[in-house]
Design a protein around this motif. Structure first.
Motif, PDB file in Angstrom:
ATOM      1  N   ILE A   1      12.380   6.801  -2.965  1.00  0.00           N
ATOM      2  CA  ILE A   1      11.267   6.063  -3.580  1.00  0.00           C
ATOM      3  C   ILE A   1      11.213   4.635  -3.053  1.00  0.00           C
ATOM      4  O   ILE A   1      10.135   4.098  -2.735  1.00  0.00           O
ATOM      5  N   LEU A   2      12.389   3.985  -2.937  1.00  0.00           N
ATOM      6  CA  LEU A   2      12.432   2.613  -2.412  1.00  0.00           C
ATOM      7  C   LEU A   2      11.933   2.560  -0.973  1.00  0.00           C
ATOM      8  O   LEU A   2      11.186   1.637  -0.599  1.00  0.00           O
ATOM      9  N   ASN A   3      12.339   3.537  -0.152  1.00  0.00           N
ATOM     10  CA  ASN A   3      11.879   3.570   1.244  1.00  0.00           C
ATOM     11  C   ASN A   3      10.377   3.764   1.322  1.00  0.00           C
ATOM     12  O   ASN A   3       9.695   3.139   2.156  1.00  0.00           O
ATOM     13  N   LEU A   4       9.857   4.634   0.449  1.00  0.00           N
ATOM     14  CA  LEU A   4       8.414   4.871   0.446  1.00  0.00           C
ATOM     15  C   LEU A   4       7.668   3.601   0.049  1.00  0.00           C
ATOM     16  O   LEU A   4       6.649   3.246   0.659  1.00  0.00           O
ATOM     17  N   CYS A   5       8.180   2.923  -0.978  1.00  0.00           N
ATOM     18  CA  CYS A   5       7.548   1.665  -1.410  1.00  0.00           C
ATOM     19  C   CYS A   5       7.594   0.616  -0.299  1.00  0.00           C
ATOM     20  O   CYS A   5       6.630  -0.125  -0.081  1.00  0.00           O
ATOM     21  N   ALA A   6       8.736   0.586   0.422  1.00  0.00           N
ATOM     22  CA  ALA A   6       8.863  -0.385   1.518  1.00  0.00           C
ATOM     23  C   ALA A   6       7.862  -0.093   2.623  1.00  0.00           C
ATOM     24  O   ALA A   6       7.230  -1.009   3.178  1.00  0.00           O
TER      25      ALA A   6
ATOM     26  N   LEU B   1       4.985   1.501   2.324  1.00  0.00           N
ATOM     27  CA  LEU B   1       3.654   1.157   1.834  1.00  0.00           C
ATOM     28  C   LEU B   1       3.445  -0.351   1.852  1.00  0.00           C
ATOM     29  O   LEU B   1       2.350  -0.847   2.168  1.00  0.00           O
ATOM     30  N   GLY B   2       4.513  -1.102   1.515  1.00  0.00           N
ATOM     31  CA  GLY B   2       4.406  -2.563   1.524  1.00  0.00           C
ATOM     32  C   GLY B   2       4.178  -3.106   2.922  1.00  0.00           C
ATOM     33  O   GLY B   2       3.344  -3.998   3.131  1.00  0.00           O
TER      34      GLY B   2
END
Length: 262
Positions: free
Chosen positions: A244-249, A251-252
């Protein structure tokens, strides 16, 4: 990986095994103080550092094979309904099932037993600080990587001889035999490449199951251990969190690049 202790529950008693002990220990029924017995069997080992896996004799388990339509909306609910109708006992029931999808239907393999038959044994061992890692049909001990990419069968002795038919690690059927089948009968019953059996007689055409037991079991199916004894899989939660953190990164970063271009 934690070392493991294996406890085989049979009609006449329990057998305790561990890779770090040269010999097993057999305890006849009625079994008392099982937790203390297992602790003593493990010697200087710390109970909290050991996994304990229970295996149930096929003689003690109810097995049923049936089918469900492909349009079944909720397989779990449908299996529960079938279990209530088919089980030959009442009260709280532990069960596990697999659902293999075919061209026209789901093929369901169902195992079940009365909860009261095993809960006192589970409590006794867990009470000594051991980690309970599973409660499986005995046949699942033979399902290892050795069985990969082939059809095979397992002939187990007992009150009734049982022929279990597998495709790789998945069970296809369990056939009760009122007498030990001949070689010709086994070939008709088993579509697999090879038939294993514990300590087969010379000239029987069966292969010794020892090579299967020499490897670690896969434990992919039929864990009947109640949820209250299972520890949370923290590693799985950590991996999900990292994803989830990698996906958010990602997207950011994508948002920043788009903002920069604009």
């Amino acid at each position: 990986m934690k070392e493991s202790v294996e406890i085989f529950i049979r009609p006449d008693g329990l057998e305790i095994r561990a890779s770090f002990q040269p010999e097993s220990e057999f305890v006849t029924h009625p079994v008392t103080d099982l937790g203390i017995r297992v602790t003593r069997f493990c010697g200087a080992k710390n109970p909290s550092s050991l996994n304990v896996i229970f295996y149930l004799s096929e003689d003690l388990l109810f097995y049923k094979k049936f089918s469900l339509p492909l349009k079944t909306a909720d397989i779990k609910e449908a299996v529960g309904y079938q279990l209530a109708m088919l089980a030959p006992f009442e009260g709280k029931i532990l069960h596990g099932y697999t659902a293999l999808r075919g061209k026209q239907e789901y093929s369901i393999s169902l195992y079940a037993l009365q909860e009261e038959k095993v809960i006192p044994l589970l409590d006794a061992v867990a009470g000594q600080g051991f980690h309970l890692a599973g409660l499986f049909p005995e046949s699942q001990r033979y399902v290892t990587r050795h069985c990969k990419k082939k059809q095979w069968s397992l002939l187990l002795p007992g009150r009734f001889t049982k022929l279990l038919v597998f495709s790789e690690h998945s069970i296809l059927d369990r056939i009760l035999c009122h007498a030990v089948p001949s070689a010709d009968q086994l070939q008709k019953l088993s579509p697999g490449e090879v038939i294993y059996s514990p300590a087969p007689a010379a000239g029987s055409g069966l292969q010794d199951s020892a090579p299967l037991l020499a490897e670690l079991p896969l434990h992919k199916e039929f864990n009947l251990l109640p949820a209250s004894y299972r520890r949370p899989d923290y590693l799985r939660y950590v991996l999900i969190g990292l994803c989830i953190l990698n996906l958010c990164a990602l997207l950011g970063v994508a948002a920043i690049k788009e903002y920069t271009i604009l």
